[in-house]
Design an enzyme around this catalytic site. Structure first.
Site, PDB file in Angstrom:
ATOM      1  N   TYR A  58       0.860  -1.189   0.000  1.00  0.00           N
ATOM      2  CA  TYR A  58       0.000   0.000   0.000  1.00  0.00           C
ATOM      3  C   TYR A  58       0.891   1.232   0.000  1.00  0.00           C
ATOM      4  CZ  TYR A  58      -3.498   3.453   1.201  1.00  0.00           C
ATOM      5  OH  TYR A  58      -4.325   4.553   1.169  1.00  0.00           O
ATOM      6  N   ASP A  84       9.083   2.446   1.267  1.00  0.00           N
ATOM      7  CA  ASP A  84       7.920   3.129   1.841  1.00  0.00           C
ATOM      8  C   ASP A  84       7.926   2.811   3.331  1.00  0.00           C
ATOM      9  OD1 ASP A  84       5.452   3.842   2.860  1.00  0.00           O
ATOM     10  OD2 ASP A  84       4.342   3.290   1.042  1.00  0.00           O
ATOM     11  N   LYS A 105       2.729   9.464   8.662  1.00  0.00           N
ATOM     12  CA  LYS A 105       2.195   8.952   9.942  1.00  0.00           C
ATOM     13  C   LYS A 105       2.989   9.429  11.171  1.00  0.00           C
ATOM     14  CE  LYS A 105      -0.757   5.438   8.048  1.00  0.00           C
ATOM     15  NZ  LYS A 105      -0.518   4.917   6.703  1.00  0.00           N
TER      16      LYS A 105
HETATM   17  C1  LIG Z   1      -0.803   5.246   5.248  1.00  0.00           C
HETATM   18  C2  LIG Z   1       0.161   4.795   4.219  1.00  0.00           C
HETATM   19  C3  LIG Z   1       0.477   5.557   3.096  1.00  0.00           C
HETATM   20  C4  LIG Z   1      -0.289   6.817   2.736  1.00  0.00           C
HETATM   21  O1  LIG Z   1      -0.179   7.793   3.708  1.00  0.00           O
HETATM   22  P1  LIG Z   1      -1.365   8.903   3.801  1.00  0.00           P
HETATM   23  O2  LIG Z   1      -0.825   9.894   4.777  1.00  0.00           O
HETATM   24  O3  LIG Z   1      -2.574   8.183   4.264  1.00  0.00           O
HETATM   25  O4  LIG Z   1      -1.511   9.460   2.453  1.00  0.00           O
HETATM   26  C5  LIG Z   1       1.490   5.137   2.263  1.00  0.00           C
HETATM   27  N1  LIG Z   1       2.154   4.000   2.505  1.00  0.00           N
HETATM   28  C6  LIG Z   1       1.879   3.216   3.567  1.00  0.00           C
HETATM   29  C7  LIG Z   1       2.676   1.990   3.807  1.00  0.00           C
HETATM   30  C8  LIG Z   1       0.853   3.581   4.443  1.00  0.00           C
HETATM   31  O5  LIG Z   1       0.511   2.775   5.452  1.00  0.00           O
END
Ligand SMILES: *Cc1c(COP(=O)(O)O)cnc(C)c1O
Length: 406
Positions: A113, A210, A238
């Site tokens: 994700y 990521d 986050k």
């Molecule tokens: C939450 C998340 C995102 C996106 O971050 P947002 O601040 O919600 O746009 C990207 N990569 C990972 C692994 C995430 O958990």
């Protein structure tokens, strides 16, 4: 318990709804709130900043300090660009990787994700044969041309991904990978990530981590520290905003310098709220607290995560229940099927009836699990809280069994 819930407030590991019911929160801002709700040091920093204004456009001390904290914690980070979400951070990572390499495709791992921009919504089609360049989009509205020409689907934790990267090296600008995935978390990814690093170097493909979830969570220095693997670029979000909207892209100077070039030779990144002082203040206070507490906090999160998962695993095994609680320290996710689950392909099909009943039964016991099922422990989830959660999970599983669902 009323569903849907409307929330009034949060404190420590708990939230209160507008009817006055209290819940143990396991969503924790989708993993953002590693210190719990409104920790005193973050609250104080935000209050102090509110007095001085919260939208000042130009950088201040906190922005410089947050960048310094990121550079210190993140082995690949020489330069930092701030955004307002993890989505923007992965979007900028892909854009600068394309500009730097002159190539178009981005390798994306199944089950990953990376946020909500169009390029992040193109995913492996689980029904396709691996390596077929057949992708699907998560939902409607993403142009076919994006789906068909911009990504390469790679199988996660599978050596077949290495062959695909080698084969498509001339089209691949970068691969983007979470050191630990959200919904099928495994901790033992060191060797896999190391082999991807070596291969990317050999093939002239950039490696993007990521670490929007794993950064400052699986270790202070995230997956980079835990696994000793250094990517070319890393996306954060986050935790680094202390519960406010944030994103940051960090990386090697040579690549990141493209953001500083003027006009058409440069890569665009910008936004109205980027680097806003309230977020910067909350982020600095959070990372300072984590840095100070790192020696105790990270081992405690690891130990408590394992304790919870082990309690559920032992109970499920003893009672021959087809349920698997996957975990990587404080990142955990239930799957209502028997293990082992190597990747998201193995996670399907699951026992949806048991799953739905379980979440309702857990909520009845005053525990809030996020709707997308991965949940997070924080510093506020102490040993006693974890024991209570383990007991509630086990009771809910037993109730599912009694109802003939498991
Ligand atoms: C939450 C998340 C995102 C996106 O971050 P947002 O601040 O919600 O746009 C990207 N990569 C990972 C692994 C995430 O958990």
């Amino acid at each position: 318990m009323p569903v849907p819930l409307y929330v009034e407030s949060g404190n420590g590991a708990h939230m209160r709804d507008i009817d006055g019911n209290t819940y143990l929160d396991l969503a924790m801002g989708f993993g953002s709130l590693i210190l719990g709700h409104r920790p005193p040091e973050v609250l104080a920093a935000m209050r102090a900043q509110l007095e001085k204004g919260w939208h000042l456009i130009l950088p201040g001390e906190a922005q410089c300090e947050l960048a310094e904290l990121l550079v210190e914690a993140s082995p690949c980070a020489e330069t930092v660009v701030f955004q307002n979400s993890g989505t923007e951070a992965t979007m900028c990572a892909m854009r600068v990787a394309r500009a730097f390499t002159g190539k178009t495709r981005i390798g994306v791992f199944g089950g990953g994700y990376h946020g909500t921009h169009d390029y992040a919504l193109v995913q492996e089609d689980p029904k396709s044969t691996p390596g077929s360049l057949q992708a699907k989009t998560a939902g409607a509205g993403v142009p076919d041309i994006v789906r068909d020409t911009t990504m390469l689907a790679l199988p996660y934790r599978d050596p077949a991904a290495l062959e695909l990267i080698r084969k498509h090296r001339d089209e691949l600008a970068a691969i983007i990978i979470q050191p630990v995935q959200n919904t099928t978390p495994h901790l033992d990814n060191k060797v896999y990530l190391q082999s991807l690093r070596e291969l990317c170097d050999e093939c002239g493909v950039l490696l993007i981590f990521d670490e929007v979830v794993t950064g400052f969570r699986i270790a202070y220095g995230g997956g980079q520290e835990l696994y000793g693997v250094t990517p070319d670029l890393v996306a954060y979000g986050k935790i680094i905003g202390g519960g406010t909207a944030v994103g940051a892209l960090c990386g090697r100077r040579e690549i990141m310098d493209l953001f500083a070039r003027p006009g058409s030779r440069g890569v665009f990144a910008g936004g109205t709220f980027n680097g806003n002082p309230l977020t910067m203040a909350a982020g600095v206070a959070t990372l300072r607290a984590l840095r100070e507490r790192r020696r105790d906090l990270y081992p405690a999160l690891m130990r408590r995560g394992e304790r919870l998962a082990e309690a559920v695993r032992a109970h499920a095994e003893q009672n021959e229940m087809a349920v698997t609680l996957m975990h990587a320290a404080s990142i955990q996710c239930f799957h209502f099927k028997a293990g082992p689950i190597e990747s998201y392909r193995d996670a399907q099909p699951a026992n949806r009836a048991a799953e739905e009943a379980f979440y309702a039964l857990v909520l009845d016991r005053g525990i809030l699990l996020p709707s997308f099922h991965v949940y997070f422990l924080s510093a506020a989830h102490n040993d006693a809280v974890v024991e209570n959660v383990a007991a509630a999970f086990i009771e809910a599983l037993d109730d599912c069994r009694a109802d003939g669902l498991l």
